[in-house]
Design a protein around this motif. Structure first.
Motif, mmCIF file in Angstrom:
data_model
loop_
_atom_site.group_PDB
_atom_site.id
_atom_site.type_symbol
_atom_site.label_atom_id
_atom_site.label_comp_id
_atom_site.label_asym_id
_atom_site.label_seq_id
_atom_site.Cartn_x
_atom_site.Cartn_y
_atom_site.Cartn_z
ATOM 1 N N GLY A 198 0.205 -1.815 0.260
ATOM 2 C CA GLY A 198 -0.385 -0.143 0.052
ATOM 3 C C GLY A 198 0.753 0.980 -0.180
ATOM 4 N N CYS A 199 1.584 1.236 0.602
ATOM 5 C CA CYS A 199 3.144 2.553 -0.006
ATOM 6 C C CYS A 199 3.485 2.259 -1.644
ATOM 7 C CB CYS A 199 3.915 2.252 0.909
ATOM 8 S SG CYS A 199 3.674 2.684 2.942
ATOM 9 N N PRO A 200 3.962 3.952 -2.194
ATOM 10 C CA PRO A 200 4.965 3.973 -3.214
ATOM 11 C C PRO A 200 5.907 3.221 -2.960
ATOM 12 C CG PRO A 200 3.628 5.926 -2.085
ATOM 13 C CD PRO A 200 3.819 5.113 -0.650
ATOM 14 N N LEU A 204 7.415 8.311 -7.249
ATOM 15 C CA LEU A 204 7.147 9.365 -8.137
ATOM 16 C C LEU A 204 5.627 9.420 -6.840
ATOM 17 C CD1 LEU A 204 6.621 7.387 -11.239
ATOM 18 C CD2 LEU A 204 7.921 10.246 -11.149
ATOM 19 N N GLY A 205 5.941 8.761 -5.937
ATOM 20 C CA GLY A 205 4.674 8.650 -4.936
ATOM 21 C C GLY A 205 4.750 10.377 -3.953
ATOM 22 N N GLY A 206 5.696 11.163 -4.297
ATOM 23 C CA GLY A 206 5.939 12.383 -3.194
ATOM 24 C C GLY A 206 6.244 12.335 -1.725
#
Length: 417
Positions: A198-200, A204-206
């Motif tokens: 569930g984590c980037p 790109l996930g900021g």
């Protein structure tokens, strides 16, 4: 001996603003992080008498703090933007819901707020000194070290460790959220302790990419305070052994109980006393979203192929209400040999009480080349969380590679192991 449990008076204590009816956690701006902040420590007390409105306390003013009850200190960590921790209020309320205790927030945001991590870390021992001075006065007033519990997050875990060392390991309990190496009597490793579901996975996930995995430890602890989610962990030497189902004996009746993640991990301390040294690692998997619980089943498969087959199994369960849950057992290829039972540990996001249909998919993972068959003499499904439930079987199946085979299971004979 210091008890650490792991989905670690050079300043004045800040007094309450007389115009502030309910004191709140220090809120600073990113500008403060850039220019830096000097250290001030504010202790805010919550009890069931003042569950939603804090009292600012110090080593001479204790407010509603009851010296005969457990006192839990919550110590946050590095705050690069100056904002309050988003999880703090939930943690306070969750703790008070499960036990009548004193909950003290250690607000050192003036000191933790900086864009330079080393500047914040350099202040941790000073924060520990403030806590030491406060706890000393608690002891004078009749408190017991056994009733002192510190929950430290990130740099707060280091502060907790420093305080524990000052008392020669005699504090009742420390929970450190945010450190990878084994330090405690029991260290919990969700999903192996690395990337969290569930984590980037990329930058790109900021901003979430940088804090999601680290912060997950707090949310997993929070889940332990909710009645609808008790996360079971399995003592094991490695994550691989856990995934291969080699470390689940604690879930079998007549064996020692499995440790629970979070607040109730302390219930396992009697088993820790029997270990030499009294330390262990415990592994478990989680779902991508709250409340993160995973439900474990064994899928026992006996095949009768003439040749060895290597591949993965995907199993899907469905109940009469139409609820569906799926587990892909593909972390490494399983080896199926004629008349040998392979026990695969399956992890589901839902726990379906009454399974009406099961589907299986066999895959070798090969994109090109021939398709294989897996001839199943017997498939058995058994719940680890609820071993009292009837085990479900199916006999004489042929699984065509990458083709879903859906069937209704039958109850296994009671004498079958």
């Amino acid at each position: 001996m210091l008890r650490l449990y792991f989905f670690i008076s050079l300043m004045c204590l800040v007094k309450s603003d007389p115009d502030e009816t309910c004191p709140s956690f220090t809120r600073l701006s990113f500008h403060s992080a850039v220019v830096g902040t000097g250290l001030n420590v504010k202790l805010m007390l919550y009890t069931r008498k003042n569950q939603t409105c804090a009292q600012v306390i110090n080593s001479t003013v204790f407010g509603n703090l009851n010296m005969t009850k457990k006192t839990t200190f919550i110590v946050h960590g590095f705050r690069p933007t100056g904002s309050p921790p988003v999880w703090m209020e939930d943690l306070v309320q969750g703790l008070l819901d499960v036990e009548d205790m004193n909950v003290v927030i250690v607000d050192w945001n003036r000191g933790a707020t900086t864009v330079i991590y080393n500047h914040a870390s350099s202040k941790t021992r000073k924060v520990a000194n403030v806590l030491k001075e406060f706890i000393d006065q608690m002891l004078v007033k009749g408190a017991s070290l056994d009733n002192i519990y510190i929950i430290g997050v990130s740099l707060g875990a280091h502060i907790a460790g420093f305080v524990g060392k000052m008392y020669n390991g005699q504090l009742g309990r420390i929970t450190a959220l945010g450190y990878r190496e084994p330090l405690g009597n029991i260290d919990f490793y969700p999903n192996g302790g690395l990337d969290q579901p569930g984590c980037p996975k990329t930058i790109l996930g900021g901003l979430k990419y940088f804090k999601c995995d680290h912060q997950r430890s707090v949310y997993l602890y929070l889940s332990s305070l909710r009645e609808n989610c008790s996360i079971t962990a399995y003592p094991c030497d490695s994550y691989r052994d856990y995934r291969n189902g080699k470390c689940v004996n604690c879930g079998i009746p007549q064996k020692e109980s499995c440790p629970l993640l979070g607040y109730y991990a302390d219930n396992w301390k009697e088993y820790l006393k029997q270990r030499n040294p009294p330390m262990t690692k415990a592994f478990f998997d989680t779902a991508e979203e709250k409340p993160y619980c995973i439900y474990h089943y064994f899928v026992d498969i006996i095949t009768w192929n003439k040749n060895i087959r290597r591949g993965s199994i995907t199993i899907k369960l469905k109940d009469k209400a139409g609820n569906i849950t799926e587990s892909k057992i593909n972390h490494e290829p399983a080896i199926f040999q004629k008349y040998h039972q392979v026990s695969l540990l399956a992890r589901f996001n839902q726990d379906l009480d009454k399974v009406s249909t099961i589907s299986l998919v066999f895959s070798t993972g090969s994109v090109i080349g021939p398709k294989y068959k897996l001839r199943v003499l017997r498939m058995k499904l058994r719940s680890l969380a609820h071993p009292e439930r009837p085990q479900l079987c199916r006999y004489d199946l042929v699984l065509m590679e990458n083709i879903e085979n859906v069937f209704q299971p039958i109850l296994c004979p009671k004498l079958q192991m």
